[in-house]
Write an enzyme that holds these catalytic residues in place. Structure first.
Site, PDB file in Angstrom:
ATOM      1  N   ALA A 252     -10.031   0.912   7.993  1.00 32.40           N
ATOM      2  CA  ALA A 252     -10.609  -0.293   7.391  1.00 32.40           C
ATOM      3  C   ALA A 252      -9.941  -0.479   6.031  1.00 32.40           C
ATOM      4  CB  ALA A 252     -12.115  -0.123   7.244  1.00 32.40           C
TER       5      ALA A 252
ATOM      6  N   THR B 190      -7.317  -1.634  11.737  1.00 36.40           N
ATOM      7  CA  THR B 190      -7.546  -3.057  11.491  1.00 36.40           C
ATOM      8  C   THR B 190      -6.830  -3.407  10.191  1.00 36.40           C
ATOM      9  OG1 THR B 190      -9.541  -2.728  10.147  1.00 36.40           O
ATOM     10  CG2 THR B 190      -9.857  -2.883  12.532  1.00 36.40           C
TER      11      THR B 190
ATOM     12  N   VAL C 296     -10.032   4.987   5.148  1.00 40.19           N
ATOM     13  CA  VAL C 296      -9.831   3.885   4.198  1.00 40.19           C
ATOM     14  C   VAL C 296      -8.340   3.574   4.093  1.00 40.19           C
ATOM     15  CG1 VAL C 296     -10.169   3.118   1.829  1.00 40.19           C
ATOM     16  CG2 VAL C 296     -11.909   4.557   2.932  1.00 40.19           C
ATOM     17  N   LYS C 297      -8.015   2.323   4.430  1.00 42.55           N
ATOM     18  CA  LYS C 297      -6.605   1.902   4.429  1.00 42.55           C
ATOM     19  C   LYS C 297      -6.294   1.290   3.067  1.00 42.55           C
ATOM     20  CE  LYS C 297      -3.673  -0.310   7.917  1.00 42.55           C
ATOM     21  NZ  LYS C 297      -3.700  -1.273   9.018  1.00 42.55           N
ATOM     22  N   ILE C 298      -5.253   1.783   2.445  1.00 46.76           N
ATOM     23  CA  ILE C 298      -4.943   1.407   1.062  1.00 46.76           C
ATOM     24  C   ILE C 298      -3.484   0.989   0.963  1.00 46.76           C
ATOM     25  CG2 ILE C 298      -4.783   2.346  -1.311  1.00 46.76           C
ATOM     26  CD1 ILE C 298      -7.083   4.234  -0.593  1.00 46.76           C
TER      27      ILE C 298
END
Ligand code: G3P
Length: 217
Positions: free
Chosen positions: A56, A27, A82-84
């Site tokens: 996310a 997402t 965790v998307k960074i």
């Protein structure tokens, strides 16, 4: 190559999951905005449907805030990645979170050097944006090829997650190059299944079978 869906739309995710081959979901803030959902409520729901990694994305851009947000996203569900964004503070946060055992996906990757650094920082996934590179009149598949080659040269374990995929051709190209995963909008997933000769062939088989049943002794 693992197939992920690039969506925050629950109906689309359910549709793709029911097809039997879905292995994850990505997402981003734009996809969540499109469906009018808050990340805290949408992500656990998506995780239950997908049964695989669900990216996310943090909205923070400085190290301490990325860590805080990343840790709280990771607590939402054990499938969360965790998307960074690709930033210096982002890479620092990837190192810390990865040392804590939290999986990360470095997003907005547009160069091979960015991908090299993300892998060295301990990212679980790197997301090169093929379609957006193409939009800038460059070749997204060339970028993908560079990243896959560099990771193979140095046995870097970060998975290459081809993103911003716009067509079945992108999917074939990514698989030929050896991307580990591809994240696709539902429209592309549907296109992958279809072929006009499959439809024509099936129609003929069914009509031949019907005729045979009616005329068989
Ligand atoms: O999730 C990131 C990426 O797949 C976005 O794709 O189509 O907005 O460039 P797109």
């Amino acid at each position: 190559m693992k197939i992920f869906i690039d969506s925050a739309d629950i109906d689309d995710i359910k549709e793709a999951a029911a097809m039997g081959f879905l292995e994850g979901c990505t997402t981003n803030p734009s996809l969540l905005a499109k469906v009018g959902r808050r990340i805290e409520s949408a992500i656990p729901e998506i995780c239950e449907i997908v049964g695989g990694p669900v990216s996310a994305e943090v909205l923070s851009t400085d190290y301490d805030a990325i860590l805080k947000e990343g840790r709280s996203l990771a607590k939402l569900h054990n499938h969360v990645v965790v998307k960074i964004p690709m930033l210096i503070d982002g890479l620092r946060a990837v190192r810390t979170l990865s040392d804590e055992g939290i999986r990360t996906n470095v997003t907005l990757c547009f160069s091979a050097t960015q991908a090299l650094l993300a892998a060295k920082a301990g990212a679980t996934y790197i997301s090169p944006f093929l379609g957006r590179v193409d939009d800038a009149a460059q070749d997204g598949t060339e970028l993908l090829e560079q990243i896959v080659t560099i990771y193979a040269n140095y046995e870097l374990h970060t998975e290459v997650l081809a993103a911003s995929m716009r067509s079945p051709l992108h999917v074939v190209q990514a698989a030929m190059i050896g991307a580990d995963c591809a994240t696709l909008p539902i429209s592309v997933i549907r296109q992958l299944v279809k072929h006009p000769l499959t439809d024509i062939g099936l129609e003929r088989f069914l009509s031949d079978a019907k005729t045979a049943r009616e005329t068989a002794k």
